[in-house]
Design an enzyme around this catalytic site. Structure first.
Site, PDB file in Angstrom:
ATOM      1  N   ALA A 130       0.811  -1.221   0.000  1.00 12.93           N
ATOM      2  CA  ALA A 130       0.000   0.000   0.000  1.00 12.93           C
ATOM      3  C   ALA A 130       0.842   1.268   0.000  1.00 12.93           C
ATOM      4  O   ALA A 130       0.416   2.305  -0.492  1.00 12.93           O
ATOM      5  CB  ALA A 130      -0.930   0.013   1.208  1.00 12.93           C
ATOM      6  N   LYS A 131       2.042   1.201   0.592  1.00 16.67           N
ATOM      7  CA  LYS A 131       2.978   2.331   0.644  1.00 16.67           C
ATOM      8  C   LYS A 131       2.327   3.593   1.218  1.00 16.67           C
ATOM      9  O   LYS A 131       2.572   4.705   0.757  1.00 16.67           O
ATOM     10  CB  LYS A 131       3.571   2.625  -0.739  1.00 16.67           C
ATOM     11  CG  LYS A 131       4.325   1.452  -1.360  1.00 16.67           C
ATOM     12  CD  LYS A 131       4.944   1.837  -2.694  1.00 16.67           C
ATOM     13  CE  LYS A 131       5.716   0.693  -3.313  1.00 16.67           C
ATOM     14  NZ  LYS A 131       4.823  -0.371  -3.840  1.00 16.67           N
ATOM     15  N   ARG A 132       1.530   3.441   2.250  1.00 13.96           N
ATOM     16  CA  ARG A 132       0.826   4.579   2.836  1.00 13.96           C
ATOM     17  C   ARG A 132       1.778   5.477   3.619  1.00 13.96           C
ATOM     18  O   ARG A 132       2.740   5.022   4.225  1.00 13.96           O
ATOM     19  CB  ARG A 132      -0.300   4.104   3.745  1.00 13.96           C
ATOM     20  CG  ARG A 132      -1.396   3.314   3.059  1.00 13.96           C
ATOM     21  CD  ARG A 132      -2.009   4.076   1.907  1.00 13.96           C
ATOM     22  NE  ARG A 132      -3.189   3.400   1.383  1.00 13.96           N
ATOM     23  CZ  ARG A 132      -3.668   3.586   0.164  1.00 13.96           C
ATOM     24  NH1 ARG A 132      -3.063   4.409  -0.668  1.00 13.96           N
ATOM     25  NH2 ARG A 132      -4.756   2.938  -0.241  1.00 13.96           N
TER      26      ARG A 132
END
Length: 262
Positions: free
Chosen positions: A87-89
């Site tokens: 997701a690389k949030r």
């Protein structure tokens, strides 16, 4: 059981460090053909997989229907295989708290990728989840990793070492969530010796041309997994997903000197 322990147990059970990337791209048959594609991909590869890695971007690109597909996929994943949600949030702590709840409580994934650019307080909401893991972007596989991540600071450290310091801090504080790092195989030269022996998620093999030699020679003991996405899902040959996954698992294990289980 901690996340790293579960992942290590899976690696030992399969003899495989292969992470099967799940990046669905609707073709001529349209979006409604994707669920069957996902079912076949998981069903044919899970025995060879140390982990699965669905990439949020590909599901979000299909709109609300794509999010529904992701939810259905996660609900049907084999219990034996850890799931890393890519997701690389990155956001302020209050917002991250809701991302963490979504991924760990609602979708029940085992780990998630995070962008640590906002600092330690932005990853803290993910650190109190027993049995879960996070992977912080440290040295990614794209050429642009040289713009920031591999730049050298005045004290001699590289920027990615500021990222690994966040994981060291979490470990020192006794946090329940295990912290690992994303280190791209294409840019791993000169990097691995400076990365803690924590779990790595390693993209860049296959279509991106990364070489396993540097990783295999690093002498790491952590449960590192190497991701292959296009090389399994979209290889363009007449082999099945399972045959491709078995082949990649063997290549990775051979590089480590430990053949994958048949």
């Amino acid at each position: 059981m901690r996340y790293a322990e579960r992942l290590q147990a899976r690696i030992e059970a399969t003899g495989s460090r292969l992470c099967v990337g799940i990046d669905p791209r609707p073709g001529d048959d349209g979006i409604e053909a994707v669920p069957e594609f996902l079912k076949r991909l998981v069903g044919e590869t899970w025995e060879h997989a140390a982990a699965f890695k669905p990439n949020m971007a590909y599901f979000e690109a299909m709109g609300l229907r794509g999010i529904e597909m992701l939810g259905d996929l996660l609900a049907e994943m084999p219990d034996e295989v850890p799931v890393i949600l890519d997701a690389k949030r990155s956001d302020i702590g209050e917002t991250q708290k809701y991302y963490a709840h979504s991924y760990f409580s609602h979708w029940k994934v085992d780990a998630v990728t995070l962008n640590p650019f906002l600092g330690y307080d932005s990853i803290e909401p993910f650190l109190g989840w027993e049995g879960k893991g996070i992977y912080l972007l440290a040295v990614t596989s794209n050429p642009g990793s040289a713009d920031f991540q591999r730049q050298q600071l005045a004290d001699g450290r590289s920027v990615f070492e500021l990222v690994t310091a966040l994981g060291d801090r979490a470990k020192e504080e006794g946090r329940q969530t295990d912290v690992g790092y994303v280190v791209g195989l294409t840019n791993a030269s000169g990097v691995l010796g400076k990365v803690p022996d924590a779990p790595l998620l390693v993209p860049g093999l296959g279509a991106q041309g990364g070489d396993l030699a540097s990783l295999a020679e690093a002498g790491r003991s952590a449960p590192d997994v190497i991701n292959v996405s296009r090389g399994i899902s979209y290889a363009g040959d007449d082999r099945s997903f399972g045959e491709r996954a078995a082949d990649w698992a063997r290549k990775i294990s051979d590089a480590y000197g430990a053949p994958a289980n048949a």
